[in-house]
Enzyme design. Structure first.
Site, PDB file in Angstrom:
ATOM      1  N   ASN A 144       3.823   0.664  -9.101  1.00  0.00           N
ATOM      2  CA  ASN A 144       4.004  -0.776  -8.913  1.00  0.00           C
ATOM      3  C   ASN A 144       3.641  -1.484 -10.221  1.00  0.00           C
ATOM      4  OD1 ASN A 144       3.284  -3.520  -8.402  1.00  0.00           O
ATOM      5  ND2 ASN A 144       3.358  -3.085  -6.221  1.00  0.00           N
TER       6      ASN A 144
ATOM      7  N   HIS B 216       1.584  -5.966 -12.051  1.00  0.00           N
ATOM      8  CA  HIS B 216       0.502  -6.515 -12.864  1.00  0.00           C
ATOM      9  C   HIS B 216       0.787  -6.475 -14.362  1.00  0.00           C
ATOM     10  CE1 HIS B 216      -1.682  -7.591  -9.452  1.00  0.00           C
ATOM     11  NE2 HIS B 216      -1.817  -6.359  -9.014  1.00  0.00           N
TER      12      HIS B 216
ATOM     13  N   HIS C 107       7.315  -6.331  -6.554  1.00  0.00           N
ATOM     14  CA  HIS C 107       7.260  -7.290  -5.451  1.00  0.00           C
ATOM     15  C   HIS C 107       7.737  -8.626  -5.986  1.00  0.00           C
ATOM     16  CE1 HIS C 107       4.610  -9.207  -2.036  1.00  0.00           C
ATOM     17  NE2 HIS C 107       5.862  -9.622  -2.006  1.00  0.00           N
TER      18      HIS C 107
ATOM     19  N   ARG D  29       7.783 -11.994  -5.318  1.00  0.00           N
ATOM     20  CA  ARG D  29       7.123 -12.905  -4.373  1.00  0.00           C
ATOM     21  C   ARG D  29       7.821 -14.248  -4.344  1.00  0.00           C
ATOM     22  NH1 ARG D  29       1.595 -11.210  -3.015  1.00  0.00           N
ATOM     23  NH2 ARG D  29       1.546 -13.210  -1.962  1.00  0.00           N
TER      24      ARG D  29
ATOM     25  N   ARG E  69       4.965 -15.382  -8.837  1.00  0.00           N
ATOM     26  CA  ARG E  69       3.769 -15.464  -9.681  1.00  0.00           C
ATOM     27  C   ARG E  69       3.713 -14.340 -10.723  1.00  0.00           C
ATOM     28  NH1 ARG E  69      -0.801 -13.837  -5.308  1.00  0.00           N
ATOM     29  NH2 ARG E  69       0.201 -15.526  -4.200  1.00  0.00           N
TER      30      ARG E  69
ATOM     31  N   GLU F 239       9.771  -4.592  -3.096  1.00  0.00           N
ATOM     32  CA  GLU F 239       8.912  -5.121  -2.027  1.00  0.00           C
ATOM     33  C   GLU F 239       9.298  -6.566  -1.803  1.00  0.00           C
ATOM     34  OE1 GLU F 239       4.738  -5.028  -2.704  1.00  0.00           O
ATOM     35  OE2 GLU F 239       4.749  -2.883  -3.037  1.00  0.00           O
TER      36      GLU F 239
ATOM     37  N   THR G  11      -1.135  -8.532  -1.345  1.00  0.00           N
ATOM     38  CA  THR G  11      -0.755  -8.350   0.055  1.00  0.00           C
ATOM     39  C   THR G  11      -2.000  -7.964   0.846  1.00  0.00           C
ATOM     40  OG1 THR G  11       1.275  -7.438  -0.849  1.00  0.00           O
ATOM     41  CG2 THR G  11       0.960  -7.234   1.513  1.00  0.00           C
TER      42      THR G  11
ATOM     43  N   GLU H 109       5.240   2.612   5.115  1.00  0.00           N
ATOM     44  CA  GLU H 109       4.180   2.752   4.108  1.00  0.00           C
ATOM     45  C   GLU H 109       2.883   2.356   4.802  1.00  0.00           C
ATOM     46  OE1 GLU H 109       4.870   1.198   0.147  1.00  0.00           O
ATOM     47  OE2 GLU H 109       2.737   0.761  -0.108  1.00  0.00           O
TER      48      GLU H 109
ATOM     49  N   HIS I 290      -1.778   0.736  -1.505  1.00  0.00           N
ATOM     50  CA  HIS I 290      -2.678  -0.407  -1.619  1.00  0.00           C
ATOM     51  C   HIS I 290      -4.119   0.057  -1.843  1.00  0.00           C
ATOM     52  CE1 HIS I 290      -2.794  -4.787  -1.459  1.00  0.00           C
ATOM     53  NE2 HIS I 290      -4.073  -4.578  -1.293  1.00  0.00           N
ATOM     54  N   GLY I 291      -4.645  -0.310  -3.000  1.00  0.00           N
ATOM     55  CA  GLY I 291      -6.042  -0.009  -3.312  1.00  0.00           C
ATOM     56  C   GLY I 291      -6.298   1.450  -3.678  1.00  0.00           C
TER      57      GLY I 291
ATOM     58  N   HIS J 127      -2.404  -1.457  -9.317  1.00  0.00           N
ATOM     59  CA  HIS J 127      -3.510  -2.047 -10.068  1.00  0.00           C
ATOM     60  C   HIS J 127      -4.334  -1.027 -10.845  1.00  0.00           C
ATOM     61  CE1 HIS J 127      -7.425  -4.029 -10.677  1.00  0.00           C
ATOM     62  NE2 HIS J 127      -6.670  -5.086 -10.898  1.00  0.00           N
TER      63      HIS J 127
HETATM   64  N1  PXP Z   1       2.126  -1.127  -1.621  1.00  0.00           N
HETATM   65  C1  PXP Z   1       2.328  -2.409  -1.224  1.00  0.00           C
HETATM   66  C2  PXP Z   1       3.214  -2.646  -0.048  1.00  0.00           C
HETATM   67  C3  PXP Z   1       1.750  -3.496  -1.908  1.00  0.00           C
HETATM   68  O1  PXP Z   1       1.965  -4.760  -1.491  1.00  0.00           O
HETATM   69  C4  PXP Z   1       0.957  -3.224  -3.036  1.00  0.00           C
HETATM   70  C5  PXP Z   1       0.341  -4.365  -3.796  1.00  0.00           C
HETATM   71  O2  PXP Z   1       1.296  -5.141  -4.382  1.00  0.00           O
HETATM   72  C6  PXP Z   1       0.799  -1.887  -3.429  1.00  0.00           C
HETATM   73  C7  PXP Z   1       1.365  -0.864  -2.690  1.00  0.00           C
HETATM   74  C8  PXP Z   1       0.002  -1.518  -4.641  1.00  0.00           C
HETATM   75  O3  PXP Z   1      -1.327  -1.840  -4.444  1.00  0.00           O
HETATM   76  P1  PXP Z   1      -2.365  -1.667  -5.638  1.00  0.00           P
HETATM   77  O4  PXP Z   1      -1.948  -2.612  -6.713  1.00  0.00           O
HETATM   78  O5  PXP Z   1      -3.667  -2.003  -5.014  1.00  0.00           O
HETATM   79  O6  PXP Z   1      -2.282  -0.238  -6.100  1.00  0.00           O
END
Ligand code: PXP
Length: 248
Positions: free
Chosen positions: A7, A10, A52, A54, A58, A79, A110, A160, A201-202, A224
């Site tokens: 992703n 960032h 993503h 959005r 942003r 996304e 998210t 997911e 995520h995370g 991230h």
């Molecule tokens: N998957 C989805 C659906 C997300 O919305 C995000 C955050 O944008 C991620 C994965 C990636 O998350 P992270 O940036 O915490 O790795």
């Protein structure tokens, strides 16, 4: 072999921090460029690129997505929120897959999974439109049995699983064990229903050691932690290190 969807939102966050209003006019001076970032990530072994787009634009801009569509050699995963405007955009763009996520203007990222049950009609409409166009849909959901069941019933080929609650609980042993069990049971249930299971995520360089042991994982979407690590090590090393930890 678990695949890595990188992703790159960032990278665009960093660009927008300086060039929000100049993004379309200053050409090569606008850095860092998410498309260059994606191409380097592919060279280092990323199996797909996720962005993503959005509603508040942003980080990633429409122009980034179109350039990615033309440039990358792996897969483009878009996304998006489940709205008519985003559905129309995706049908024009034709990414390889879309991942439907909830979107709340005030959130930093998210925050929770998509509530497929409450938004059943909207989700079904979007899944049907994507399927008819040959675009695979993934539903970003919490590992709740009812959400998983309905995702399968709506005909989405992928889900997911939201790993955010697990990541947040990582240093609280009992809570972490509970969240991991939810994820493990969710993944097993989803596979039993014929769904392809991704997660995201995370996810970071520490919690990957346990998360990678979830059953039948197809792909992890990570942003991230890899973008952050890349500031110190360079992107190629950051991607390689994560891939090694995913598939030791
Ligand atoms: N998957 C989805 C659906 C997300 O919305 C995000 C955050 O944008 C991620 C994965 C990636 O998350 P992270 O940036 O915490 O790795």
């Amino acid at each position: 072999m678990i695949l890595l969807g990188l992703n790159i939102d960032h990278c665009a966050t960093l660009r927008q921090a300086r060039y929000r209003s100049a993004a379309l006019t200053v050409g090569g001076a606008v850095e860092p460029d998410p498309v260059t970032f994606a191409l380097l990530a592919e060279r280092a072994g990323a199996d797909g690129i996720t962005v993503h787009l959005r509603e508040d634009r942003r980080h990633i801009q429409e122009r980034d997505v179109w350039r990615l569509r033309e440039s990358i050699a792996t897969r483009l995963n878009l996304e998006m929120s489940c709205t008519p405007a985003m559905t129309r955009f995706a049908l024009k763009l034709r990414p390889d897959s879309v991942c439907l996520v909830p979107e709340n203007r005030a959130e930093i990222t998210t925050e929770g999974g998509l509530d497929v049950i409450s938004h059943r009609r909207r989700v079904a409409k979007c899944v049907d439109a994507m399927t008819a166009a040959g675009i695979a849909t993934s539903l970003f959901i919490d590992p709740e049995p009812a959400q998983i069941q309905l995702s399968a019933e709506l005909g989405a080929p992928w889900i997911e699983l939201h790993t955010g609650a697990y990541a947040e609980a990582y240093f609280i042993a009992r809570k972490r064990a509970k969240e991991f069990t939810r994820l493990r049971e969710g993944a097993t249930r989803a596979c039993g229903l014929g769904l392809i299971v991704n997660a995201g995520h995370g996810i970071n360089y520490v919690n990957i050691a346990e998360l990678r042991t979830l059953p039948r994982l197809h792909e992890l979407n990570i942003g991230h932690s890899i973008v952050s690590r890349a500031i110190f090590t360079g992107l190629e090393e950051a991607v390689r290190e994560m891939k090694t930890k995913m598939n030791p």
